[in-house]
Design a protein around this motif. Structure first.
Motif, mmCIF file in Angstrom:
data_model
loop_
_atom_site.group_PDB
_atom_site.id
_atom_site.type_symbol
_atom_site.label_atom_id
_atom_site.label_comp_id
_atom_site.label_asym_id
_atom_site.label_seq_id
_atom_site.Cartn_x
_atom_site.Cartn_y
_atom_site.Cartn_z
ATOM 1 N N PHE A 31 59.471 10.902 -5.388
ATOM 2 C CA PHE A 31 60.507 9.917 -5.675
ATOM 3 C C PHE A 31 59.936 8.558 -6.079
ATOM 4 O O PHE A 31 60.684 7.602 -6.285
ATOM 5 C CB PHE A 31 61.450 9.776 -4.485
ATOM 6 N N TYR A 66 65.560 12.050 -1.472
ATOM 7 C CA TYR A 66 65.085 10.687 -1.713
ATOM 8 C C TYR A 66 64.269 10.237 -0.510
ATOM 9 O O TYR A 66 64.117 10.996 0.463
ATOM 10 C CB TYR A 66 66.231 9.718 -2.013
ATOM 11 N N TYR A 82 64.581 6.592 -5.166
ATOM 12 C CA TYR A 82 65.151 7.824 -5.699
ATOM 13 C C TYR A 82 64.859 7.933 -7.184
ATOM 14 O O TYR A 82 64.454 6.961 -7.834
ATOM 15 C CB TYR A 82 66.662 7.876 -5.455
ATOM 16 N N TYR A 173 62.734 5.809 -12.227
ATOM 17 C CA TYR A 173 62.415 5.630 -10.812
ATOM 18 C C TYR A 173 63.048 4.326 -10.331
ATOM 19 O O TYR A 173 62.892 3.276 -10.957
ATOM 20 C CB TYR A 173 60.903 5.620 -10.610
#
Length: 255
Positions: A31, A66, A82, A173
């Motif tokens: 993530f 996440y 996340y 991202y």
């Protein structure tokens, strides 16, 4: 009817799933861009936990969705990270979950707190599937956010971020965090610190180079302020709130 049954099953799975407290983000490093989490050094009297937010399928396999750095001292997240993909219109489930293995806020802490909402760091609006949507409704992903700001300026900001990230090539991202007001707790309960600022940093490929963007709010005009990732990370940048400073990796071009 089948759709309703599916949602009920997912809700049941979500109820029994526990997010995983880890020593570091190695298990859910996907993530973060190039697997590099933000560098954050908490104040000496503040404790934090690394959480890989997940659900479990019917075979007890953990599905990571996440990552969150959570302060058990402030009882709010420092940030959630996340991956944004093309978002979809997904209904939301307003069942909130606590993590018994973490010293978190409780739903009762928010009772009668009309001035504050449970503000998602990873918002439902940015999810692209039902599992992610369900997993966002944990109190380890929420901090008290001024209700008026949450339903107006911050909501419009979240929509604008979707528009901006739709032009990314591949995944984007995102890290969303909170700057606590260390003088104010929710309902004066001396437990849950309210947010003084929310902030967000995004990074993705556009035109064959990484583009980063930072935001925080409310500013002195109760708006969301836009600034560069570089400015977010400069400790002597006077217009950026204290405690927001951390290294957020985005290989943006040199000036």
């Amino acid at each position: 009817m089948k759709h309703l049954v599916f949602l009920l099953l997912l809700s049941s799975v979500c109820f029994f799933a526990l997010s995983k407290v880890v020593d570091n983000f190695k298990e859910c490093e996907e993530f973060f861009l190039e697997n590099i989490p933000p560098v954050f050094t908490p104040p000496a009297d503040v404790s934090v936990k690394h959480i890989c937010q997940c659900l479990q399928d019917n075979n007890d396999k953990q599905i990571y969705l996440y990552a969150t750095l959570y302060s058990t001292t402030w009882k709010i997240p420092v940030y959630s990270a996340y991956v944004f993909r093309k978002s979809k219109s997904i209904g939301r489930c307003d069942t909130w979950y606590i993590e018994p293995q973490v010293n978190t806020a409780l739903k009762s802490d928010y009772k009668d707190s009309n001035n504050y909402h449970k503000g998602h760091l990873y918002p439902v609006l940015h999810t692209d599937n039902h599992l992610s949507m369900l997993a966002t409704s944990t109190l380890t992903n929420a901090a008290p956010l001024n209700s008026d700001f949450n339903t107006h300026e911050w909501l419009e900001h979240e929509k604008a971020v979707i528009t901006d990230l739709q032009s990314c090539v591949g995944p984007a991202y995102v890290v969303t965090g909170v700057v606590p007001n260390t003088q104010t707790t929710l309902n004066n309960n001396n437990r849950v610190y309210v947010s003084k600022y929310y902030w967000r940093a995004t990074c993705c490929l556009k035109d064959n180079q990484y583009i980063g963007q930072g935001y925080y709010g409310p500013d002195d005009k109760n708006q969301v302020k836009k600034l560069t990732i570089k400015d977010m990370q400069l400790k002597n940048y006077t217009n950026v709130p204290r405690l927001m400073f951390m290294f957020i990796y985005c290989p943006i071009p040199s000036d």
